[in-house]
Design a protein around this motif. Sequence first.
Motif, mmCIF file in Angstrom:
data_model
loop_
_atom_site.group_PDB
_atom_site.id
_atom_site.type_symbol
_atom_site.label_atom_id
_atom_site.label_comp_id
_atom_site.label_asym_id
_atom_site.label_seq_id
_atom_site.Cartn_x
_atom_site.Cartn_y
_atom_site.Cartn_z
ATOM 1 N N ALA A 73 50.242 28.941 45.952
ATOM 2 C CA ALA A 73 48.365 29.077 44.558
ATOM 3 C C ALA A 73 47.956 30.223 45.741
ATOM 4 O O ALA A 73 47.016 31.219 45.250
ATOM 5 C CB ALA A 73 48.415 28.771 44.073
ATOM 6 N N GLU A 74 47.964 29.397 46.828
ATOM 7 C CA GLU A 74 46.440 29.380 47.881
ATOM 8 C C GLU A 74 46.994 31.191 48.320
ATOM 9 O O GLU A 74 45.396 31.765 48.630
ATOM 10 C CB GLU A 74 46.393 28.824 48.798
ATOM 11 N N VAL A 75 47.680 31.341 48.772
ATOM 12 C CA VAL A 75 48.503 32.636 49.042
ATOM 13 C C VAL A 75 49.212 33.580 48.287
ATOM 14 O O VAL A 75 47.862 34.899 48.601
ATOM 15 C CB VAL A 75 49.912 32.611 49.827
ATOM 16 N N LEU A 76 48.794 33.352 47.097
ATOM 17 C CA LEU A 76 48.790 34.551 45.883
ATOM 18 C C LEU A 76 47.295 35.156 45.663
ATOM 19 O O LEU A 76 46.891 36.111 45.367
ATOM 20 C CB LEU A 76 49.528 33.835 44.733
ATOM 21 N N VAL A 77 46.036 33.768 46.139
ATOM 22 C CA VAL A 77 45.477 34.479 45.929
ATOM 23 C C VAL A 77 44.509 35.120 46.770
ATOM 24 O O VAL A 77 43.862 36.020 46.490
ATOM 25 C CB VAL A 77 44.245 33.165 45.619
ATOM 26 N N THR A 78 44.735 34.564 48.420
ATOM 27 C CA THR A 78 44.462 35.080 49.233
ATOM 28 C C THR A 78 44.691 36.769 49.750
ATOM 29 O O THR A 78 44.099 36.984 49.882
ATOM 30 C CB THR A 78 44.536 34.496 50.551
ATOM 31 N N SER A 79 45.977 36.797 49.252
ATOM 32 C CA SER A 79 46.729 38.208 49.447
ATOM 33 C C SER A 79 46.040 39.106 47.789
ATOM 34 O O SER A 79 46.116 40.670 48.440
ATOM 35 C CB SER A 79 47.853 38.065 49.513
ATOM 36 N N HIS A 80 45.197 38.723 47.241
ATOM 37 C CA HIS A 80 44.995 39.793 46.578
ATOM 38 C C HIS A 80 43.118 39.519 46.757
ATOM 39 O O HIS A 80 42.441 40.592 45.644
ATOM 40 C CB HIS A 80 44.998 38.856 45.028
ATOM 41 N N LEU A 81 42.581 38.944 47.400
ATOM 42 C CA LEU A 81 41.162 38.706 47.385
ATOM 43 C C LEU A 81 40.394 40.339 47.841
ATOM 44 O O LEU A 81 39.282 40.807 47.195
ATOM 45 C CB LEU A 81 40.566 38.269 49.323
ATOM 46 N N ARG A 82 41.100 41.131 48.017
ATOM 47 C CA ARG A 82 41.244 42.331 48.821
ATOM 48 C C ARG A 82 41.269 43.186 47.107
ATOM 49 O O ARG A 82 40.417 44.281 46.943
ATOM 50 C CB ARG A 82 42.211 43.449 48.994
ATOM 51 N N LEU A 83 41.912 43.191 46.464
ATOM 52 C CA LEU A 83 41.568 43.445 44.515
ATOM 53 C C LEU A 83 40.222 42.569 44.468
ATOM 54 O O LEU A 83 39.385 44.123 43.982
ATOM 55 C CB LEU A 83 42.387 43.115 43.949
ATOM 56 N N VAL A 84 39.773 41.581 44.757
ATOM 57 C CA VAL A 84 38.218 41.941 43.933
ATOM 58 C C VAL A 84 37.472 42.608 44.572
ATOM 59 O O VAL A 84 36.499 43.207 43.317
ATOM 60 C CB VAL A 84 38.347 40.274 44.305
ATOM 61 N N VAL A 85 37.230 42.107 45.658
ATOM 62 C CA VAL A 85 36.510 43.411 46.324
ATOM 63 C C VAL A 85 36.140 44.422 45.911
ATOM 64 O O VAL A 85 35.782 45.469 45.709
ATOM 65 C CB VAL A 85 36.815 43.474 48.186
ATOM 66 N N SER A 86 37.482 45.508 45.841
ATOM 67 C CA SER A 86 37.237 46.470 45.072
ATOM 68 C C SER A 86 37.165 47.242 44.020
ATOM 69 O O SER A 86 36.316 47.570 43.407
ATOM 70 C CB SER A 86 38.732 47.614 45.051
ATOM 71 N N ILE A 87 37.972 45.947 42.803
ATOM 72 C CA ILE A 87 36.429 46.430 41.541
ATOM 73 C C ILE A 87 35.418 45.765 41.476
ATOM 74 O O ILE A 87 34.491 46.276 40.478
ATOM 75 C CB ILE A 87 37.992 45.502 40.982
ATOM 76 N N ALA A 88 35.095 45.051 42.238
ATOM 77 C CA ALA A 88 33.189 44.113 41.864
ATOM 78 C C ALA A 88 33.178 45.009 42.586
ATOM 79 O O ALA A 88 31.750 46.252 42.418
ATOM 80 C CB ALA A 88 32.982 43.189 43.046
ATOM 81 N N ARG A 89 33.326 46.508 43.452
ATOM 82 C CA ARG A 89 32.223 47.021 44.170
ATOM 83 C C ARG A 89 32.203 48.227 42.732
ATOM 84 O O ARG A 89 30.475 49.192 42.262
ATOM 85 C CB ARG A 89 32.739 48.445 44.932
ATOM 86 N N GLY A 90 32.773 48.311 41.770
ATOM 87 C CA GLY A 90 31.886 48.950 40.769
ATOM 88 C C GLY A 90 31.578 48.948 40.060
ATOM 89 O O GLY A 90 31.095 49.377 38.859
ATOM 90 N N TYR A 91 30.869 47.591 40.092
ATOM 91 C CA TYR A 91 30.162 47.341 39.630
ATOM 92 C C TYR A 91 28.177 47.186 39.997
ATOM 93 O O TYR A 91 27.552 46.434 39.488
ATOM 94 C CB TYR A 91 30.361 46.096 38.751
ATOM 95 N N LEU A 92 28.273 47.688 40.964
ATOM 96 C CA LEU A 92 27.195 47.491 41.437
ATOM 97 C C LEU A 92 25.955 48.299 41.015
ATOM 98 O O LEU A 92 24.755 47.785 40.723
ATOM 99 C CB LEU A 92 27.274 47.944 42.743
ATOM 100 N N GLY A 93 26.213 48.979 40.389
ATOM 101 C CA GLY A 93 25.052 49.627 39.421
ATOM 102 C C GLY A 93 24.011 48.917 37.895
ATOM 103 O O GLY A 93 23.844 49.192 37.831
ATOM 104 N N TYR A 94 24.562 47.439 38.297
ATOM 105 C CA TYR A 94 23.790 46.568 37.584
ATOM 106 C C TYR A 94 23.006 45.724 37.858
ATOM 107 O O TYR A 94 22.503 45.411 37.725
ATOM 108 C CB TYR A 94 24.888 45.948 36.215
#
Length: 296
Positions: free
Chosen positions: A60-81
């Motif tokens: 589970a740890e490896v699955l999560v950490t390997s997708h952390l960059r996805l979270v960063v990318s998605i979160a960047r799209g909500y900076l306007g709030y």
Amino acid sequence: MTATNALVPAGSNALTLGFSGSLGNLDAYISAVNRLPMLTHEEEVALGKNLKEKNDLKAAEVLVTSHLRLVVSIARGYLGYGLPHGDLIQEGNIGLMKAVKRFDPDQGVRLVSYAMHWIKAEIHEYILKNWRLVKVATTKAQRKLFFNLRSHKQGLDAMSPKQIDELAKALDVKREEVIEMETRLSGRDIALEAPSDEEDDKFSPIAYLSSDNMEPTKVLEAEQVVRLQSEGLETALSKLDARSRRIVEARWLANDDGSGATLHTLAEEFGVSAERIRQIEAAALKKMKGALAAYM
């Protein structure tokens, strides 16, 4: 631990996952997660099965950490709030961990596609709970409007009537809701407290927002209650026949403590059964409810 270190999922070993040194700021964290290796489909399936069948937390740890960059990318799209990027990422990480927990490798869907929904959902909830427009976005359609309005606006200019109509039709909301949401989105935040100690500062917003009783919605609610208790109630009672009005008044309005007449007492007064009094009362209350709707 620094605030940025908190973005790394709990229980992970930063060094074994590709993080080197202290993640002292958000840029360092983003740089670190972007260097983490991505998984092949086969690796993802194997890890997913280990988690599902053996409850392998390391998988589970490896699955999560390997997708952390996805979270960063998605979160960047909500900076306007107007919310901190780090907070958006942290909430997105929670959504990612929920997705990994529910991930089923046998369905043939890549984790990246499955996780996007959970990440966005968690960020949406965070924004709605923390942003000043939370009371506006209450229905599913309004939430969709909330998160789509910015992308439909062209620059800082107000939307034209045609654009408003098109957006309202596309998102299945009223044009009035589009106008209201746009107006609120265009509003500027103001400081609750003035920067100095001068006498005039006593009239800064914090001075009149300190009491819940002065909050606009509370004032409107209080006025509505008074109106219902006077004008609305009298109007509703006037819609009833004499017997129905007598029963309602005796049952509900005779005493302030709510101890009204019993069904049997009124049954003796009108020479009918208690069940008949209950039926008349129910019908009268239903009729009054319809009359009171105009005052809600």
